[in-house]
Design a protein around this motif. Structure first.
Motif, PDB file in Angstrom:
ATOM      1  N   THR A 108      39.084  54.861  34.494  1.00 20.56           N
ATOM      2  CA  THR A 108      40.021  54.675  35.614  1.00 20.56           C
ATOM      3  C   THR A 108      39.749  53.364  36.348  1.00 20.56           C
ATOM      4  OG1 THR A 108      38.588  55.870  37.159  1.00 20.56           O
ATOM      5  CG2 THR A 108      40.219  57.174  35.947  1.00 20.56           C
ATOM      6  N   SER A 109      38.772  52.597  35.879  1.00 17.27           N
ATOM      7  CA  SER A 109      38.388  51.344  36.530  1.00 17.27           C
ATOM      8  C   SER A 109      38.981  50.152  35.799  1.00 17.27           C
ATOM      9  CB  SER A 109      36.875  51.198  36.575  1.00 17.27           C
ATOM     10  OG  SER A 109      36.515  49.914  37.034  1.00 17.27           O
ATOM     11  N   TYR A 110      39.674  49.281  36.536  1.00 18.38           N
ATOM     12  CA  TYR A 110      40.319  48.154  35.861  1.00 18.38           C
ATOM     13  C   TYR A 110      39.293  47.195  35.263  1.00 18.38           C
ATOM     14  CZ  TYR A 110      39.383  44.872  39.722  1.00 18.38           C
ATOM     15  OH  TYR A 110      38.780  44.073  40.650  1.00 18.38           O
ATOM     16  N   THR A 111      38.054  47.212  35.752  1.00 14.56           N
ATOM     17  CA  THR A 111      37.037  46.309  35.214  1.00 14.56           C
ATOM     18  C   THR A 111      36.634  46.680  33.797  1.00 14.56           C
ATOM     19  OG1 THR A 111      35.261  47.635  36.192  1.00 14.56           O
ATOM     20  CG2 THR A 111      36.129  45.801  37.505  1.00 14.56           C
ATOM     21  N   ALA A 112      36.953  47.889  33.362  1.00 22.05           N
ATOM     22  CA  ALA A 112      36.599  48.322  32.011  1.00 22.05           C
ATOM     23  C   ALA A 112      37.553  47.783  30.960  1.00 22.05           C
ATOM     24  CB  ALA A 112      36.568  49.845  31.939  1.00 22.05           C
ATOM     25  N   TYR A 113      38.708  47.307  31.399  1.00 26.05           N
ATOM     26  CA  TYR A 113      39.756  46.919  30.448  1.00 26.05           C
ATOM     27  C   TYR A 113      39.625  45.456  30.074  1.00 26.05           C
ATOM     28  CZ  TYR A 113      41.624  51.507  31.095  1.00 26.05           C
ATOM     29  OH  TYR A 113      41.760  52.877  31.103  1.00 26.05           O
ATOM     30  N   GLU A 114      39.598  45.229  28.777  1.00 22.57           N
ATOM     31  CA  GLU A 114      39.326  43.893  28.244  1.00 22.57           C
ATOM     32  C   GLU A 114      40.585  43.041  28.144  1.00 22.57           C
ATOM     33  OE1 GLU A 114      37.545  44.187  24.429  1.00 22.57           O
ATOM     34  OE2 GLU A 114      37.188  42.048  24.191  1.00 22.57           O
ATOM     35  N   TYR A 115      41.673  43.655  27.773  1.00 27.86           N
ATOM     36  CA  TYR A 115      42.918  42.909  27.572  1.00 27.86           C
ATOM     37  C   TYR A 115      44.018  43.495  28.457  1.00 27.86           C
ATOM     38  CZ  TYR A 115      40.492  41.385  23.346  1.00 27.86           C
ATOM     39  OH  TYR A 115      39.574  40.886  22.473  1.00 27.86           O
ATOM     40  N   TRP A 116      44.929  42.612  28.891  1.00 25.38           N
ATOM     41  CA  TRP A 116      46.012  43.023  29.781  1.00 25.38           C
ATOM     42  C   TRP A 116      47.345  42.453  29.316  1.00 25.38           C
ATOM     43  CZ3 TRP A 116      45.272  46.483  33.579  1.00 25.38           C
ATOM     44  CH2 TRP A 116      43.968  46.716  34.018  1.00 25.38           C
ATOM     45  N   GLY A 117      48.392  43.231  29.573  1.00 21.64           N
ATOM     46  CA  GLY A 117      49.735  42.728  29.366  1.00 21.64           C
ATOM     47  C   GLY A 117      50.195  41.920  30.564  1.00 21.64           C
ATOM     48  N   GLN A 118      51.425  41.411  30.469  1.00 23.57           N
ATOM     49  CA  GLN A 118      51.929  40.509  31.502  1.00 23.57           C
ATOM     50  C   GLN A 118      52.523  41.236  32.699  1.00 23.57           C
ATOM     51  OE1 GLN A 118      53.627  41.614  29.075  1.00 23.57           O
ATOM     52  NE2 GLN A 118      55.766  41.794  29.687  1.00 23.57           N
ATOM     53  N   GLY A 119      52.730  42.525  32.579  1.00 25.20           N
ATOM     54  CA  GLY A 119      53.281  43.297  33.682  1.00 25.20           C
ATOM     55  C   GLY A 119      54.785  43.440  33.587  1.00 25.20           C
ATOM     56  N   THR A 120      55.265  44.566  34.094  1.00 27.39           N
ATOM     57  CA  THR A 120      56.702  44.807  34.166  1.00 27.39           C
ATOM     58  C   THR A 120      57.013  45.403  35.546  1.00 27.39           C
ATOM     59  OG1 THR A 120      58.594  45.873  33.064  1.00 27.39           O
ATOM     60  CG2 THR A 120      56.531  47.114  33.088  1.00 27.39           C
ATOM     61  N   LEU A 121      58.052  44.872  36.186  1.00 26.19           N
ATOM     62  CA  LEU A 121      58.354  45.244  37.567  1.00 26.19           C
ATOM     63  C   LEU A 121      59.184  46.519  37.627  1.00 26.19           C
ATOM     64  CD1 LEU A 121      58.394  44.604  40.610  1.00 26.19           C
ATOM     65  CD2 LEU A 121      60.434  43.192  40.187  1.00 26.19           C
ATOM     66  N   VAL A 122      58.724  47.452  38.439  1.00 23.94           N
ATOM     67  CA  VAL A 122      59.453  48.680  38.718  1.00 23.94           C
ATOM     68  C   VAL A 122      59.821  48.673  40.200  1.00 23.94           C
ATOM     69  CG1 VAL A 122      59.302  51.192  38.856  1.00 23.94           C
ATOM     70  CG2 VAL A 122      58.318  49.987  36.894  1.00 23.94           C
ATOM     71  N   THR A 123      61.101  48.801  40.473  1.00 22.38           N
ATOM     72  CA  THR A 123      61.580  48.841  41.852  1.00 22.38           C
ATOM     73  C   THR A 123      62.333  50.140  42.070  1.00 22.38           C
ATOM     74  OG1 THR A 123      61.829  46.431  41.893  1.00 22.38           O
ATOM     75  CG2 THR A 123      62.955  47.680  43.606  1.00 22.38           C
ATOM     76  N   VAL A 124      61.864  50.918  43.033  1.00 24.47           N
ATOM     77  CA  VAL A 124      62.500  52.195  43.344  1.00 24.47           C
ATOM     78  C   VAL A 124      63.161  52.056  44.714  1.00 24.47           C
ATOM     79  CG1 VAL A 124      62.202  54.674  43.584  1.00 24.47           C
ATOM     80  CG2 VAL A 124      60.693  53.368  42.055  1.00 24.47           C
TER      81      VAL A 124
END
Length: 126
Positions: A108-124
């Motif tokens: 559950t810790s973001y520091t454990a993740y080695e690779y990341w995507g670019q992100g996708t925006l969700v607007t509610v």
């Protein structure tokens, strides 16, 4: 290594969206996967995680019962089904890949993740 997130958009409160994260350049099945989000002016927060085989899933309390994480190792893709969306779910959603989580583990810790995507925006919003 490439993580390509997609599926974000504008949705009304109470609506649904399904995010996808396609992974290439690595052996997908040996990575635990996670979704995190970052709202404007806030830090990156954990949303959901899934172990290598999908046998273990974890959720933030704020999304438990509304979001479902899943993966298809044959398609090298992880999904986040988001239902009963609320305005406070508005954020950029990022997928991450964690090589260190073995077996049934999912961090559950973001520091454990080695690779990341670019992100996708969700607007509610209505």
């Amino acid at each position: 290594v490439q993580l390509q997130a997609s599926g974000g958009g504008l949705v009304q409160p109470g609506g649904s969206l399904r995010l996808s994260c396609a992974v290439s350049g690595v052996t997908f099945s040996i990575y635990a996967m996670g979704w995190f989000r970052q709202a404007p002016g806030k830090g990156r927060e954990f949303v959901a995680a899934i172990s290598r085989t999908g046998g273990t899933t974890k959720y933030a309390d704020t999304v438990k019962g509304r979001f479902t994480i899943s993966r298809d190792n044959a398609k090298n893709t992880v999904y986040l089904q988001m239902d009963s969306l609320k305005p406070e779910d508005t954020a950029v959603y990022y997928c991450g890949a964690d090589r260190t989580a073995s077996g049934s583990l999912a961090s559950t810790s973001y520091t454990a993740y080695e690779y990341w995507g670019q992100g996708t925006l969700v607007t509610v919003s209505s």
